[in-house]
Design a protein around this motif. Structure first.
Motif, mmCIF file in Angstrom:
data_model
loop_
_atom_site.group_PDB
_atom_site.id
_atom_site.type_symbol
_atom_site.label_atom_id
_atom_site.label_comp_id
_atom_site.label_asym_id
_atom_site.label_seq_id
_atom_site.Cartn_x
_atom_site.Cartn_y
_atom_site.Cartn_z
ATOM 1 N N GLY B 261 21.100 2.330 1.804
ATOM 2 C CA GLY B 261 19.706 2.718 1.565
ATOM 3 C C GLY B 261 18.854 1.482 1.406
ATOM 4 N N ALA B 262 17.553 1.688 1.283
ATOM 5 C CA ALA B 262 16.677 0.532 1.126
ATOM 6 C C ALA B 262 15.591 0.821 0.101
ATOM 7 C CB ALA B 262 16.038 0.159 2.459
ATOM 8 N N GLY B 263 15.171 -0.218 -0.608
ATOM 9 C CA GLY B 263 14.001 -0.143 -1.477
ATOM 10 C C GLY B 263 12.899 -0.955 -0.805
ATOM 11 N N ILE B 264 11.754 -0.313 -0.581
ATOM 12 C CA ILE B 264 10.666 -0.962 0.143
ATOM 13 C C ILE B 264 9.664 -1.490 -0.874
ATOM 14 C CG2 ILE B 264 8.888 -0.655 1.912
ATOM 15 C CD1 ILE B 264 11.418 0.184 3.163
ATOM 16 N N PHE B 265 9.429 -2.763 -0.862
ATOM 17 C CA PHE B 265 8.489 -3.384 -1.784
ATOM 18 C C PHE B 265 7.284 -3.863 -0.992
ATOM 19 C CE2 PHE B 265 7.700 -5.443 -5.849
ATOM 20 C CZ PHE B 265 8.413 -4.598 -6.683
ATOM 21 N N LEU B 266 6.131 -3.372 -1.368
ATOM 22 C CA LEU B 266 4.934 -3.635 -0.580
ATOM 23 C C LEU B 266 3.810 -4.101 -1.503
ATOM 24 C CD1 LEU B 266 3.642 -2.909 2.303
ATOM 25 C CD2 LEU B 266 2.808 -0.919 1.115
ATOM 26 N N ARG B 267 3.185 -5.225 -1.154
ATOM 27 C CA ARG B 267 2.083 -5.760 -1.974
ATOM 28 C C ARG B 267 2.440 -5.788 -3.466
ATOM 29 N NH1 ARG B 267 -2.344 -2.005 1.010
ATOM 30 N NH2 ARG B 267 -1.641 -2.529 3.095
ATOM 31 N N GLY B 268 3.675 -6.175 -3.749
ATOM 32 C CA GLY B 268 4.056 -6.362 -5.137
ATOM 33 C C GLY B 268 4.445 -5.118 -5.900
ATOM 34 N N SER B 269 4.580 -3.966 -5.199
ATOM 35 C CA SER B 269 5.111 -2.800 -5.925
ATOM 36 C C SER B 269 5.890 -1.903 -4.979
ATOM 37 C CB SER B 269 3.986 -2.039 -6.636
ATOM 38 O OG SER B 269 3.139 -1.439 -5.702
ATOM 39 N N LEU B 270 6.656 -0.990 -5.561
ATOM 40 C CA LEU B 270 7.495 -0.094 -4.763
ATOM 41 C C LEU B 270 6.648 0.803 -3.870
ATOM 42 C CD1 LEU B 270 10.132 1.156 -7.362
ATOM 43 C CD2 LEU B 270 10.608 -0.194 -5.296
ATOM 44 N N HIS B 271 7.125 0.991 -2.645
ATOM 45 C CA HIS B 271 6.503 1.988 -1.769
ATOM 46 C C HIS B 271 7.416 3.204 -1.737
ATOM 47 C CE1 HIS B 271 4.427 3.847 1.536
ATOM 48 N NE2 HIS B 271 5.561 3.935 2.189
ATOM 49 N N HIS B 272 6.946 4.321 -2.292
ATOM 50 C CA HIS B 272 7.801 5.510 -2.405
ATOM 51 C C HIS B 272 7.684 6.449 -1.223
ATOM 52 C CE1 HIS B 272 7.810 4.484 -6.801
ATOM 53 N NE2 HIS B 272 9.047 4.869 -6.667
ATOM 54 N N GLY B 273 6.516 6.443 -0.566
ATOM 55 C CA GLY B 273 6.303 7.394 0.519
ATOM 56 C C GLY B 273 5.755 8.717 0.024
ATOM 57 N N ALA B 274 5.303 9.535 0.984
ATOM 58 C CA ALA B 274 4.612 10.783 0.652
ATOM 59 C C ALA B 274 5.529 11.763 -0.070
ATOM 60 C CB ALA B 274 4.045 11.428 1.909
ATOM 61 N N ARG B 275 6.834 11.738 0.251
ATOM 62 C CA ARG B 275 7.761 12.667 -0.413
ATOM 63 C C ARG B 275 8.906 11.917 -1.079
ATOM 64 N NH1 ARG B 275 7.754 18.113 2.964
ATOM 65 N NH2 ARG B 275 5.712 17.911 3.926
ATOM 66 N N TRP B 276 8.624 10.696 -1.516
ATOM 67 C CA TRP B 276 9.572 9.915 -2.301
ATOM 68 C C TRP B 276 10.820 9.508 -1.525
ATOM 69 C CZ3 TRP B 276 7.218 8.634 -6.731
ATOM 70 C CH2 TRP B 276 6.194 9.484 -7.169
ATOM 71 N N SER B 277 10.764 9.565 -0.200
ATOM 72 C CA SER B 277 11.985 9.274 0.548
ATOM 73 C C SER B 277 11.886 8.005 1.383
ATOM 74 C CB SER B 277 12.368 10.473 1.421
ATOM 75 O OG SER B 277 11.451 10.593 2.489
ATOM 76 N N ALA B 278 10.860 7.172 1.169
ATOM 77 C CA ALA B 278 10.777 5.919 1.926
ATOM 78 C C ALA B 278 12.046 5.109 1.684
ATOM 79 C CB ALA B 278 9.549 5.128 1.490
ATOM 80 N N GLY B 279 12.546 4.476 2.743
ATOM 81 C CA GLY B 279 13.723 3.616 2.605
ATOM 82 C C GLY B 279 15.060 4.326 2.801
ATOM 83 N N GLU B 280 15.042 5.590 3.209
ATOM 84 C CA GLU B 280 16.308 6.328 3.407
ATOM 85 C C GLU B 280 16.941 5.920 4.744
ATOM 86 O OE1 GLU B 280 18.183 8.380 1.559
ATOM 87 O OE2 GLU B 280 16.869 8.034 -0.156
ATOM 88 N N ILE B 281 17.279 4.649 4.862
ATOM 89 C CA ILE B 281 17.709 4.121 6.154
ATOM 90 C C ILE B 281 19.150 4.506 6.521
ATOM 91 C CG2 ILE B 281 16.124 2.159 6.056
ATOM 92 C CD1 ILE B 281 18.612 0.444 5.342
ATOM 93 N N GLY B 282 19.894 5.097 5.604
ATOM 94 C CA GLY B 282 21.250 5.546 5.920
ATOM 95 C C GLY B 282 21.270 6.527 7.087
#
Lengths: 434, 434
Positions: B261-282
């Motif tokens: 999986g991945a944690g996306i960090f954008l402009r100094g904070s977490l990017h969660h996405g519209a449904r909290w699933s950003a970074g589900e790269i598996g």
């Protein structure tokens, strides 16, 4: 009192500069003191007057014609402050009086409005085959359009700049606007663009576009302050400001035409990436297709398969198999026309549309996995086809994950120009009162 | 004077609440007036005193022990204001005096320091097989660790909550800290987590984790204010605060262990996405592998191929071919040990590492195309292997595009816990002065 006040004032000025929303009262009465904020700043009373003017200007731009009493009410400033600020703004030619409004009993109040014709901003969309331009007033209302097809020898950077300058002059002539009133220009280029440095790193669909200092070239050619930006990013800005993504803070604009690319919009602004190449999805691998090493100076796998040429190749192969390859009115169809035919029920065309939608849906699934955006806007000459959008949406919804909403571009081929106008207006705004 | 001042004050208070950086002078002398800012706010002098206390507390936390004179210098506040604010903070038990500092001539000044033992925050990393916990003081310094392997029947939500509570009590007992001094808890779960609602949507490596209201369950179980977050996101926060991504505003933390999986960090904070699933790269497709429909409740293609089990499967296949399948000390190796063997020069193990690096490099190339981050941090039990990182980096650099920097996690298995402590400290900060 004094010392604290100045610490206030410094912060407050920065605050107003950033947001331009909170008005304040009669700054000329402010005392001065000895506290020095970290950054050097010009004398504060001037800054505060500037902030008041800016607040009133913004109110006038948003709310349209109104009276001084309206401005007092909506700004929270005192009547004398409003009067003196409006006089200042009027002296700069930024507002005009409109005659009398409705009376609520006494003498009918004079209405004031922002003078959108005080200046103009220009937009240019440099494409692989044509240049589109637009001139708009300071409200963003378009007043002129111009476009031209590039001749084969007009695609090098210097020629494009001179064609662009020609377009600018033509639009000014059409509208009787002196070029000196064009305050800003934003130009979009079809390639990776370093916005900060003003350099187009690489634009494969033009001739000799590697490390082109487009911003300084255009400034020199036109004499106008310029921003350069990637064209797909401009389209994303356009759709955000007044198109399919209005008010959506996290979305991806997917452009499909000759090329395939994306503009990534996160938390209400463009995400450019560390080297200005965020959204270069044309190079994405296509699931099920053979693995390829990435070669940035060749066409990427996704773009090769579902860019305009890839779609037309699929169409020709199917015509060949059906023995229809020699029918010129079929063989010469371009991708959007093939999709029109699919829409009318042609089975071969439907196969091509289906082929495209499957690959596009996989690419959107990849974007959704990484960013999880609220919305995908499909744009570009091929991507904005309604039937393609519906089929892609159907495929995504049949998969076992919560896909983003998908809709087609509202602004079509004008999205880039509207985005460019929007960036120019923002750039100009802070200078109007100088 | 008054009216303007109040408009200042309202904005200033909001400003300090947001940034807590700009000090101000003696607010008790401020006049009051009639201007009402849009939001209702409590009486201003109290707010301003609060802001001063907060500023001083922050200075003490950042700079360590210092004298009142130091605080006057670095805050820009007057000596009486500093004295009264420090007295207030001291009354709350948030600072302690340390004896005398160095004299610059006169009486040596008394040193004051933030009392980090005033309270504690707890972190829990709920994994597929084990629970790791940490207790830290208000400076974020760990004071206790606790971990346990889940029994097979302990993986359901209720059991996990009770094991976690047990861990919390054990850490408090170890350190003689009353549980009432534990002010906040952040728990990471291995699944898509709606942070706002406090719900773990789905955690495939646990038992019965679908739509689990983990935040309210933990609050009820422990009596402590709680945040829940995705575990990979917590690891990204940890690496940003004090690990491999310190000071990097745009980066992706790629976790490879049992899952990918991945944690996306954008402009100094977490990017969660519209449904909290950003970074589900598996779930990303693997270039060259057959196309698969996406099924969120099955293991995704990327995770299946280069998660721990996928790597071990590759290893077993190679052992089989080499006639070594029956050597238990080889057949039972786990992915990190296989990579250790590759590091020592074992050719079969090198093949497996190479296989993994090729697929990982393609996934990183995809992330780089869409997001163009400055940095990729590789973490997790498998991903943080140094040899894998070097090989992946080599592959990316041999391709024809500018890849992001890659480095391995600095915090290893502790990244999630450090991230959790950091979120808890932020959550607690604003309440310390209440």
């Amino acid at each position: 009192m004094c010392i604290g006040l100045i610490s206030f004032a410094g912060i407050f000025v920065k605050f107003v500069y950033n947001l331009a929303t909170h008005p304040m009262e009669n700054p000329s009465r402010m005392a001065t003191g000895t506290f020095n904020p970290p950054e050097t700043q010009p004398s504060r009373p001037a800054h505060l007057r500037f902030a008041n003017c800016r607040t009133l200007l913004q109110l006038l731009r948003v709310h349209g014609p109104c009276s001084k009493a309206d401005l007092v009410r909506s700004s929270g400033l005192s009547a004398p402050t409003v009067s003196s600020a409006i006089a200042q703004i009027e002296a700069l030619g930024l507002v005009e009086t409109l005659g009398e409004g409705e009376s609520s009993g006494g003498r009918p109040p004079e209405l004031i409005q922002f003078k959108a014709s005080h200046g103009y901003v220009a937009a240019a969309d440099i494409g692989g085959t044509r240049l589109r331009m637009m001139l708009a007033d300071l409200n963003g209302t378009p007043v002129a359009h111009w476009s031209t097809q590039f001749a084969a020898d007009q695609k090098d950077p210097a020629s494009v700049c001179s064609v662009l300058d020609e377009g600018l002059r033509a639009m000014c002539q059409q509208t009787n606007i002196p070029t000196s009133k064009v305050l800003h220009l934003t130009a979009g280029a079809p390639g990776i663009t370093d916005v900060r440095a003003g350099i187009v790193r690489f634009a494969p669909n033009l001739t000799g576009w590697t490390e082109v200092p487009l911003r300084s070239m255009l400034r020199k050619q036109t004499g106008i302050e310029t921003i350069v930006e990637n064209d797909t990013n401009l389209a994303a800005v356009g759709e955000y400001r007044q198109g399919a993504a209005e008010g959506v803070e996290d979305f991806v604009f997917v452009a499909m035409g000759t090329g395939v690319g994306a503009g990534i919009f996160l938390r209400g602004s463009l995400h450019h990436g560390a080297r200005w190449s965020a959204g270069e999805i044309g190079y994405l691998g296509v699931p099920g297709a053979p693995r390829e090493p990435m070669e940035m100076h060749k066409t990427g796998q996704l773009e090769r398969m579902i860019g305009g040429a890839g779609i037309e190749l699929q169409w020709l192969e199917r015509l060949e198999r059906a023995g229809l390859r020699n029918e010129p009115e079929l063989a010469e169809l371009r991708a959007p026309q093939i999709f029109d035919l699919a829409q009318e029920g042609d089975l071969l065309a439907l196969e091509v549309l289906q082929y495209t939608a499957v690959i596009l849906a996989d690419a959107i699934a990849t974007l959704a996995l990484v960013f999880n955006p609220e919305l995908i806007v499909l744009g570009g000459g091929v991507g904005s086809h309604d039937r393609l959008c519906r089929e892609t949406d159907r495929l995504l919804r049949s998969a076992d994950f919560a896909p983003p909403r998908i809709r087609t571009s509202f602004l079509g081929t004008q999205a880039q120009l509207h985005g460019a106008i929007s960036l120019s207006l923002t750039a100009v705004e802070s200078k109007l009162l100088c």
